[in-house]
Design a protein around this motif. Structure first.
Motif, PDB file in Angstrom:
ATOM      1  N   PRO A 185       6.896 -89.721 -30.802  1.00 23.38           N
ATOM      2  CA  PRO A 185       6.608 -88.285 -30.769  1.00 23.38           C
ATOM      3  C   PRO A 185       7.885 -87.463 -30.904  1.00 23.38           C
ATOM      4  N   SER A 186       7.771 -86.274 -31.459  1.00 25.41           N
ATOM      5  CA  SER A 186       8.888 -85.330 -31.581  1.00 25.41           C
ATOM      6  C   SER A 186      10.128 -85.945 -32.222  1.00 25.41           C
ATOM      7  N   ALA A 187       9.921 -86.763 -33.246  1.00 26.78           N
ATOM      8  CA  ALA A 187      11.065 -87.438 -33.870  1.00 26.78           C
ATOM      9  C   ALA A 187      11.866 -86.499 -34.770  1.00 26.78           C
ATOM     10  N   PHE A 188      11.257 -85.408 -35.224  1.00 23.87           N
ATOM     11  CA  PHE A 188      11.900 -84.562 -36.232  1.00 23.87           C
ATOM     12  C   PHE A 188      12.199 -83.171 -35.676  1.00 23.87           C
ATOM     13  N   ASP A 189      13.335 -82.616 -36.101  1.00 29.72           N
ATOM     14  CA  ASP A 189      13.741 -81.297 -35.621  1.00 29.72           C
ATOM     15  C   ASP A 189      14.469 -80.552 -36.744  1.00 29.72           C
ATOM     16  N   ALA A 190      15.181 -79.489 -36.375  1.00 24.46           N
ATOM     17  CA  ALA A 190      15.852 -78.648 -37.365  1.00 24.46           C
ATOM     18  C   ALA A 190      16.933 -79.416 -38.130  1.00 24.46           C
ATOM     19  N   THR A 191      17.516 -80.428 -37.511  1.00 26.18           N
ATOM     20  CA  THR A 191      18.533 -81.231 -38.209  1.00 26.18           C
ATOM     21  C   THR A 191      17.893 -82.008 -39.357  1.00 26.18           C
ATOM     22  N   ASP A 192      16.753 -82.646 -39.063  1.00 26.47           N
ATOM     23  CA  ASP A 192      16.045 -83.361 -40.133  1.00 26.47           C
ATOM     24  C   ASP A 192      15.645 -82.389 -41.238  1.00 26.47           C
ATOM     25  N   GLN A 193      15.129 -81.233 -40.829  1.00 23.43           N
ATOM     26  CA  GLN A 193      14.696 -80.252 -41.822  1.00 23.43           C
ATOM     27  C   GLN A 193      15.855 -79.864 -42.724  1.00 23.43           C
ATOM     28  N   LYS A 194      17.001 -79.553 -42.123  1.00 18.91           N
ATOM     29  CA  LYS A 194      18.158 -79.108 -42.906  1.00 18.91           C
ATOM     30  C   LYS A 194      18.586 -80.164 -43.929  1.00 18.91           C
ATOM     31  N   PHE A 195      18.727 -81.410 -43.481  1.00 20.21           N
ATOM     32  CA  PHE A 195      19.232 -82.441 -44.381  1.00 20.21           C
ATOM     33  C   PHE A 195      18.168 -82.901 -45.384  1.00 20.21           C
ATOM     34  N   LEU A 196      16.916 -82.966 -44.947  1.00 18.76           N
ATOM     35  CA  LEU A 196      15.872 -83.406 -45.882  1.00 18.76           C
ATOM     36  C   LEU A 196      15.609 -82.340 -46.940  1.00 18.76           C
ATOM     37  N   GLU A 197      15.837 -81.073 -46.603  1.00 19.50           N
ATOM     38  CA  GLU A 197      15.745 -80.026 -47.636  1.00 19.50           C
ATOM     39  C   GLU A 197      16.895 -80.187 -48.635  1.00 19.50           C
ATOM     40  N   GLN A 198      18.030 -80.692 -48.183  1.00 21.16           N
ATOM     41  CA  GLN A 198      19.125 -80.985 -49.122  1.00 21.16           C
ATOM     42  C   GLN A 198      18.753 -82.161 -50.031  1.00 21.16           C
ATOM     43  N   VAL A 199      18.034 -83.150 -49.465  1.00 20.07           N
ATOM     44  CA  VAL A 199      17.549 -84.262 -50.292  1.00 20.07           C
ATOM     45  C   VAL A 199      16.577 -83.737 -51.350  1.00 20.07           C
ATOM     46  N   ALA A 200      15.678 -82.842 -50.922  1.00 22.95           N
ATOM     47  CA  ALA A 200      14.713 -82.261 -51.868  1.00 22.95           C
ATOM     48  C   ALA A 200      15.442 -81.495 -52.975  1.00 22.95           C
ATOM     49  N   ALA A 201      16.489 -80.764 -52.602  1.00 16.57           N
ATOM     50  CA  ALA A 201      17.262 -80.010 -53.607  1.00 16.57           C
ATOM     51  C   ALA A 201      17.951 -80.957 -54.590  1.00 16.57           C
ATOM     52  N   LEU A 202      18.425 -82.085 -54.083  1.00 15.28           N
ATOM     53  CA  LEU A 202      19.046 -83.092 -54.966  1.00 15.28           C
ATOM     54  C   LEU A 202      18.020 -83.631 -55.962  1.00 15.28           C
ATOM     55  N   ILE A 203      16.801 -83.857 -55.485  1.00 15.11           N
ATOM     56  CA  ILE A 203      15.737 -84.360 -56.365  1.00 15.11           C
ATOM     57  C   ILE A 203      15.373 -83.296 -57.409  1.00 15.11           C
ATOM     58  N   THR A 204      15.293 -82.052 -56.968  1.00 15.25           N
ATOM     59  CA  THR A 204      15.026 -80.950 -57.912  1.00 15.25           C
ATOM     60  C   THR A 204      16.072 -80.939 -59.010  1.00 15.25           C
ATOM     61  N   GLN A 205      17.322 -81.021 -58.602  1.00 19.09           N
ATOM     62  CA  GLN A 205      18.433 -80.970 -59.559  1.00 19.09           C
ATOM     63  C   GLN A 205      18.396 -82.163 -60.503  1.00 19.09           C
ATOM     64  N   THR A 206      18.081 -83.338 -59.962  1.00 15.20           N
ATOM     65  CA  THR A 206      18.133 -84.572 -60.746  1.00 15.20           C
ATOM     66  C   THR A 206      16.957 -84.693 -61.703  1.00 15.20           C
ATOM     67  N   LEU A 207      15.761 -84.375 -61.213  1.00  9.46           N
ATOM     68  CA  LEU A 207      14.550 -84.687 -61.983  1.00  9.46           C
ATOM     69  C   LEU A 207      13.818 -83.484 -62.569  1.00  9.46           C
ATOM     70  N   TYR A 208      13.874 -82.359 -61.876  1.00 10.57           N
ATOM     71  CA  TYR A 208      12.942 -81.279 -62.208  1.00 10.57           C
ATOM     72  C   TYR A 208      13.621 -79.983 -62.638  1.00 10.57           C
ATOM     73  N   THR A 209      14.890 -80.085 -63.079  1.00 10.40           N
ATOM     74  CA  THR A 209      15.585 -78.918 -63.587  1.00 10.40           C
ATOM     75  C   THR A 209      15.867 -79.115 -65.071  1.00 10.40           C
ATOM     76  N   PRO A 210      15.404 -78.186 -65.919  1.00 11.41           N
ATOM     77  CA  PRO A 210      15.649 -78.354 -67.353  1.00 11.41           C
ATOM     78  C   PRO A 210      17.143 -78.467 -67.636  1.00 11.41           C
ATOM     79  N   LYS A 211      17.501 -79.466 -68.435  1.00 17.16           N
ATOM     80  CA  LYS A 211      18.923 -79.666 -68.780  1.00 17.16           C
ATOM     81  C   LYS A 211      19.243 -78.892 -70.063  1.00 17.16           C
ATOM     82  N   ALA A 212      20.457 -78.375 -70.097  1.00 12.85           N
ATOM     83  CA  ALA A 212      20.898 -77.706 -71.320  1.00 12.85           C
ATOM     84  C   ALA A 212      20.922 -78.712 -72.466  1.00 12.85           C
ATOM     85  N   PRO A 213      20.500 -78.305 -73.669  1.00 10.43           N
ATOM     86  CA  PRO A 213      20.457 -79.255 -74.791  1.00 10.43           C
ATOM     87  C   PRO A 213      21.851 -79.723 -75.186  1.00 10.43           C
TER      88      PRO A 213
END
Ligand code: SME
Length: 166
Positions: A138-166
């Motif tokens: 129980p209660s395993a996740f907090d603001a620290t997890d949120q902060k870093f996992l949102e950085q992981v999500a941003a890395l995934i956005t940048q890597t996979l889901y952002t159009p690359k310049a031709p």
């Protein structure tokens, strides 16, 4: 695990993930390795992705026990995170209305939305999937997890889901 231990693990994990996915474009390969790296680092119960497909969430790469394969928008923690476009931290899954229990062992959960990146043709970014992590504690996740996992999500956005310049 203390807050300091948790922070240290995330601070070590983030650059490792960045190096792991650098230059990679294969969606399933990137997501599978990110799920594995997080899961192995923290020993969570379940770590994985649901991806927006055909107007619902479909099960993507994950580590842990088998899980439900489809989640409607607004349903459960994952569907709510998609609908709100926000991270949801659930300290006790029994107290989240509509929580989808893929495993009775899961006690707490965090779900982080993943957005597509900057696209000049699109005025507002949209959610392409969610990162879902379950813990048997129980209660395993907090603001620290949120902060870093949102950085992981941003890395995934940048890597996979952002159009690359031709
Ligand atoms: N508990 C989630 C469903 C997915 S499993 O936890 C892997 C939810 O309520 O959306």
């Amino acid at each position: 695990m203390t807050q300091t231990d948790k922070r240290t693990l995330y601070e070590q994990l983030l650059p490792q993930l960045a190096a792991l996915v650098d230059g990679e474009t294969e969606e399933m390969s990137v997501l599978a390795n990110v799920a594995s790296a997080i899961h192995e680092t923290f020993g969570f119960w379940w770590t994985g992705f649901y991806l927006v497909r055909h107007g619902e969430l479909r099960l993507g790469p994950f580590q842990g026990p088998t899980a439900c394969m489809r989640i409607a928008r607004g349903r459960g923690v994952c569907g709510a995170s998609w609908d709100r476009g926000q991270t949801i931290v659930v300290p006790d899954v029994k107290h989240f209305p509509g929580h989808i229990a893929c495993s009775s062992a899961s006690r707490s959960e965090i779900v982080v939305p993943i957005y597509n990146g900057a696209n000049p043709m699109q005025s507002c970014p949209s959610v392409v999937g969610v990162l879902d992590i379950d813990s048997q504690h129980p209660s395993a996740f907090d603001a620290t997890d949120q902060k870093f996992l949102e950085q992981v999500a941003a890395l995934i956005t940048q890597t996979l889901y952002t159009p690359k310049a031709p």
